[in-house]
Scaffold this motif. Structure first.
Motif, PDB file in Angstrom:
ATOM      1  N   ALA A 121      14.200  -3.966   3.391  1.00  0.00           N
ATOM      2  CA  ALA A 121      13.801  -3.110   2.266  1.00  0.00           C
ATOM      3  C   ALA A 121      15.011  -2.632   1.460  1.00  0.00           C
ATOM      4  O   ALA A 121      16.102  -2.420   2.007  1.00  0.00           O
ATOM      5  CB  ALA A 121      13.028  -1.905   2.785  1.00  0.00           C
ATOM      6  N   ALA A 122      14.802  -2.461   0.154  1.00  0.00           N
ATOM      7  CA  ALA A 122      15.824  -1.911  -0.739  1.00  0.00           C
ATOM      8  C   ALA A 122      15.120  -1.198  -1.886  1.00  0.00           C
ATOM      9  O   ALA A 122      14.092  -1.664  -2.390  1.00  0.00           O
ATOM     10  CB  ALA A 122      16.727  -3.011  -1.277  1.00  0.00           C
ATOM     11  N   ILE A 123      15.655  -0.052  -2.295  1.00  0.00           N
ATOM     12  CA  ILE A 123      15.056   0.748  -3.364  1.00  0.00           C
ATOM     13  C   ILE A 123      15.598   0.295  -4.716  1.00  0.00           C
ATOM     14  O   ILE A 123      16.810   0.154  -4.902  1.00  0.00           O
ATOM     15  CB  ILE A 123      15.334   2.249  -3.136  1.00  0.00           C
ATOM     16  CG1 ILE A 123      14.604   2.720  -1.881  1.00  0.00           C
ATOM     17  CG2 ILE A 123      14.898   3.069  -4.344  1.00  0.00           C
ATOM     18  CD1 ILE A 123      14.913   4.171  -1.499  1.00  0.00           C
ATOM     19  N   ASP A 124      14.694   0.082  -5.659  1.00  0.00           N
ATOM     20  CA  ASP A 124      15.057  -0.317  -7.017  1.00  0.00           C
ATOM     21  C   ASP A 124      15.256   0.948  -7.872  1.00  0.00           C
ATOM     22  O   ASP A 124      14.308   1.696  -8.091  1.00  0.00           O
ATOM     23  CB  ASP A 124      13.944  -1.171  -7.611  1.00  0.00           C
ATOM     24  CG  ASP A 124      14.290  -1.681  -8.997  1.00  0.00           C
ATOM     25  OD1 ASP A 124      14.208  -0.881  -9.956  1.00  0.00           O
ATOM     26  OD2 ASP A 124      14.632  -2.864  -9.117  1.00  0.00           O
ATOM     27  N   PRO A 125      16.476   1.227  -8.367  1.00  0.00           N
ATOM     28  CA  PRO A 125      16.755   2.481  -9.080  1.00  0.00           C
ATOM     29  C   PRO A 125      15.924   2.676 -10.345  1.00  0.00           C
ATOM     30  O   PRO A 125      15.480   3.791 -10.638  1.00  0.00           O
ATOM     31  CB  PRO A 125      18.248   2.403  -9.410  1.00  0.00           C
ATOM     32  CG  PRO A 125      18.799   1.403  -8.445  1.00  0.00           C
ATOM     33  CD  PRO A 125      17.691   0.415  -8.197  1.00  0.00           C
ATOM     34  N   ASP A 126      15.716   1.613 -11.123  1.00  0.00           N
ATOM     35  CA  ASP A 126      14.974   1.759 -12.374  1.00  0.00           C
ATOM     36  C   ASP A 126      13.505   2.064 -12.104  1.00  0.00           C
ATOM     37  O   ASP A 126      12.891   2.903 -12.775  1.00  0.00           O
ATOM     38  CB  ASP A 126      15.101   0.487 -13.221  1.00  0.00           C
ATOM     39  CG  ASP A 126      14.605   0.700 -14.644  1.00  0.00           C
ATOM     40  OD1 ASP A 126      15.060   1.660 -15.304  1.00  0.00           O
ATOM     41  OD2 ASP A 126      13.749  -0.079 -15.091  1.00  0.00           O
ATOM     42  N   LEU A 167      12.393   3.489  -9.378  1.00  0.00           N
ATOM     43  CA  LEU A 167      12.379   4.845  -8.812  1.00  0.00           C
ATOM     44  C   LEU A 167      12.380   5.882  -9.930  1.00  0.00           C
ATOM     45  O   LEU A 167      11.631   6.865  -9.886  1.00  0.00           O
ATOM     46  CB  LEU A 167      13.601   5.046  -7.918  1.00  0.00           C
ATOM     47  CG  LEU A 167      13.659   6.362  -7.149  1.00  0.00           C
ATOM     48  CD1 LEU A 167      12.674   6.342  -5.980  1.00  0.00           C
ATOM     49  CD2 LEU A 167      15.080   6.616  -6.633  1.00  0.00           C
ATOM     50  N   GLU A 168      13.198   5.665 -10.970  1.00  0.00           N
ATOM     51  CA  GLU A 168      13.249   6.606 -12.089  1.00  0.00           C
ATOM     52  C   GLU A 168      11.910   6.678 -12.813  1.00  0.00           C
ATOM     53  O   GLU A 168      11.475   7.760 -13.237  1.00  0.00           O
ATOM     54  CB  GLU A 168      14.342   6.209 -13.071  1.00  0.00           C
ATOM     55  CG  GLU A 168      14.473   7.198 -14.222  1.00  0.00           C
ATOM     56  CD  GLU A 168      15.482   6.763 -15.269  1.00  0.00           C
ATOM     57  OE1 GLU A 168      16.379   7.563 -15.583  1.00  0.00           O
ATOM     58  OE2 GLU A 168      15.354   5.624 -15.778  1.00  0.00           O
ATOM     59  N   PHE A 169      11.228   5.533 -12.957  1.00  0.00           N
ATOM     60  CA  PHE A 169       9.908   5.550 -13.587  1.00  0.00           C
ATOM     61  C   PHE A 169       8.975   6.515 -12.860  1.00  0.00           C
ATOM     62  O   PHE A 169       8.298   7.338 -13.498  1.00  0.00           O
ATOM     63  CB  PHE A 169       9.291   4.150 -13.592  1.00  0.00           C
ATOM     64  CG  PHE A 169       7.815   4.164 -13.889  1.00  0.00           C
ATOM     65  CD1 PHE A 169       7.355   4.340 -15.187  1.00  0.00           C
ATOM     66  CD2 PHE A 169       6.874   4.047 -12.864  1.00  0.00           C
ATOM     67  CE1 PHE A 169       5.990   4.396 -15.467  1.00  0.00           C
ATOM     68  CE2 PHE A 169       5.510   4.092 -13.135  1.00  0.00           C
ATOM     69  CZ  PHE A 169       5.070   4.265 -14.440  1.00  0.00           C
ATOM     70  N   GLU A 225       8.678   2.177  -4.308  1.00  0.00           N
ATOM     71  CA  GLU A 225       9.295   3.348  -4.939  1.00  0.00           C
ATOM     72  C   GLU A 225       8.272   4.440  -5.256  1.00  0.00           C
ATOM     73  O   GLU A 225       8.635   5.604  -5.410  1.00  0.00           O
ATOM     74  CB  GLU A 225      10.034   2.925  -6.207  1.00  0.00           C
ATOM     75  CG  GLU A 225      11.315   2.134  -5.971  1.00  0.00           C
ATOM     76  CD  GLU A 225      11.076   0.676  -5.613  1.00  0.00           C
ATOM     77  OE1 GLU A 225      12.047   0.009  -5.202  1.00  0.00           O
ATOM     78  OE2 GLU A 225       9.921   0.194  -5.752  1.00  0.00           O
ATOM     79  N   ALA A 226       6.987   4.064  -5.335  1.00  0.00           N
ATOM     80  CA  ALA A 226       5.934   5.048  -5.582  1.00  0.00           C
ATOM     81  C   ALA A 226       5.850   6.086  -4.470  1.00  0.00           C
ATOM     82  O   ALA A 226       5.326   7.182  -4.676  1.00  0.00           O
ATOM     83  CB  ALA A 226       4.582   4.345  -5.728  1.00  0.00           C
ATOM     84  N   ASP A 227       6.373   5.753  -3.295  1.00  0.00           N
ATOM     85  CA  ASP A 227       6.396   6.704  -2.183  1.00  0.00           C
ATOM     86  C   ASP A 227       7.763   7.325  -1.954  1.00  0.00           C
ATOM     87  O   ASP A 227       7.898   8.232  -1.133  1.00  0.00           O
ATOM     88  CB  ASP A 227       5.946   6.009  -0.887  1.00  0.00           C
ATOM     89  CG  ASP A 227       4.437   5.988  -0.725  1.00  0.00           C
ATOM     90  OD1 ASP A 227       3.764   6.827  -1.342  1.00  0.00           O
ATOM     91  OD2 ASP A 227       3.940   5.128   0.024  1.00  0.00           O
ATOM     92  N   PRO A 285       0.844  -1.200   0.000  1.00  0.00           N
ATOM     93  CA  PRO A 285       0.000   0.000   0.000  1.00  0.00           C
ATOM     94  C   PRO A 285       0.880   1.251   0.000  1.00  0.00           C
ATOM     95  O   PRO A 285       1.810   1.360   0.801  1.00  0.00           O
ATOM     96  CB  PRO A 285      -0.796  -0.117   1.309  1.00  0.00           C
ATOM     97  CG  PRO A 285      -0.723  -1.565   1.677  1.00  0.00           C
ATOM     98  CD  PRO A 285       0.615  -2.040   1.195  1.00  0.00           C
ATOM     99  N   CYS A 286       0.592   2.201  -0.902  1.00  0.00           N
ATOM    100  CA  CYS A 286       1.396   3.419  -1.039  1.00  0.00           C
ATOM    101  C   CYS A 286       0.508   4.658  -1.079  1.00  0.00           C
ATOM    102  O   CYS A 286      -0.574   4.627  -1.679  1.00  0.00           O
ATOM    103  CB  CYS A 286       2.233   3.377  -2.324  1.00  0.00           C
ATOM    104  SG  CYS A 286       3.558   2.159  -2.337  1.00  0.00           S
ATOM    105  N   HIS A 287       0.970   5.734  -0.498  1.00  0.00           N
ATOM    106  CA  HIS A 287       0.275   7.023  -0.526  1.00  0.00           C
ATOM    107  C   HIS A 287       0.426   7.679  -1.891  1.00  0.00           C
ATOM    108  O   HIS A 287      -0.527   8.219  -2.447  1.00  0.00           O
ATOM    109  CB  HIS A 287       0.849   7.927   0.578  1.00  0.00           C
ATOM    110  CG  HIS A 287       0.255   9.282   0.664  1.00  0.00           C
ATOM    111  ND1 HIS A 287       0.602  10.308  -0.194  1.00  0.00           N
ATOM    112  CD2 HIS A 287      -0.672   9.812   1.505  1.00  0.00           C
ATOM    113  CE1 HIS A 287      -0.082  11.405   0.127  1.00  0.00           C
ATOM    114  NE2 HIS A 287      -0.850  11.127   1.149  1.00  0.00           N
TER     115      HIS A 287
END
Length: 320
Positions: A264-269, A271-273, A238-240, A208-210
């Motif tokens: 948790a880990a952020i996916d760079p690609d 995130l760029e989207f 990454e949407a948040d 779930p993301c804001h």
């Protein structure tokens, strides 16, 4: 609508839909999607959000009321961190008539952060809120209607405006901006289309993301509150994070987040989207508002300044 006096219909809605006889109604600074009012009634303070159905953007902002309001009402982990909605007499968490749609909530004593930089304490609290939100389980079925599809329909709409920029129906000041920034705008839509295709082909974990975290959606009261949940999605984390990773206090935010979600880990690609999509969507929404909504002169000037500013910021990225 933005310059229209709507106090009388607002008071009527409060009485008819919520059973409240207001002792005072004061308009406050509203956001992008709606007008806002502080209501004093029966010894309590409320916050009333009023959407005008005649504005082209209202359908977008209210489409998922029946999902995000029940979600917030059912999530105990966010109690005290998000607004508490007050049901209408019908039992629904919103009310509407032919012209307006309203949401009533308990009033939060405080102020939005606006363009201010998050303090370390605020960043830590936001990291905690997001960590608790993203670790929620069992909501996939409830949130299926707002499951991320990586759709970017405004890419096509923005291209159509670019292609028709010389038509008389496009105001001259908008034409000038479109002419000046045609190359970076076409680059943005191409990049976003390609990124969307990549994300659709992947199997990313959803939570779930804001999806709309910025200073105007953060209120500092006795602690930090995350407000305005119209954009709730079941999406990659990454949407948040797309607007947060560059903040000075991001390390404190991430540390608090990882206490809630250690793996948790952020996916760079990915995130760029989301960074590309927000930039394209903001440009489109400013343009659409100018072209299709009934705006008073002040609101039009503000919208045009936002449109021109977003295009200018895009051009700087394009030239890097």
């Amino acid at each position: 609508m933005r310059n229209e006096n709507i106090l009388e219909p607002v008071c009527g809605i409060l009485k008819e839909a919520y059973g409240l006889s207001p002792a005072g109604v004061t308009e406050q600074k509203g956001g992008w999607s709606a007008r806002a009012f502080r209501v004093e009634a029966e010894g309590r303070r409320y916050f009333l959000k009023v959407y005008d159905k005649e504005e082209s953007s209202t359908a977008q902002w209210t489409a998922n009321l029946g999902i995000y309001l029940p979600f917030l009402a059912s999530v105990k982990e966010l109690e005290g961190w998000a607004p508490r909605t007050v049901p209408a007499l019908t039992g629904r968490l919103w009310a509407e008539n032919d012209r307006f749609l309203t949401i009533l909530a308990d009033y939060i004593e405080g102020r939005d952060l606006g363009g201010q930089t998050l303090s370390r304490e605020q960043a830590t609290q936001l990291g905690t809120i997001l960590g608790r939100l993203h670790r929620l389980k069992g909501f996939a079925k409830m949130l299926e209607p707002v499951r991320e599809t990586f759709a970017v329909p405004f890419c096509k709409e923005l291209r159509e405006i670019l292609e028709s920029r010389e038509e008389p129906s496009i105001p001259e000041d908008v034409r000038e901006i479109l002419r000046k920034y045609a190359e970076p705008l076409n680059w943005l839509t191409d990049m976003l289309d390609a990124s969307a295709a990549r994300q659709k082909a992947r199997e990313l974990p959803f939570v779930p993301c804001h999806t709309d975290i910025h200073g105007w959606n953060l209120m500092q009261g006795e602690h930090l509150y995350l407000i305005d949940w119209e954009g709730l999605r079941y999406a990659p984390m990454e949407a948040d994070f797309f607007a947060l990773t560059g903040l000075p206090q991001f390390p404190a935010l991430w540390e608090a987040y990882c206490r809630e979600r250690p793996d948790a880990a952020i996916d760079p690609d990915c995130l760029e989207f989301y960074q590309l999509r927000r930039r394209c969507e903001d440009i489109w929404e400013f343009a659409a508002r100018i072209l299709y909504d009934r705006l008073d002169e002040k609101t039009r000037q503000e919208s045009f300044a936002g449109f021109a500013g977003e295009c200018s910021a895009l051009a700087e990225i394009f030239q890097e």
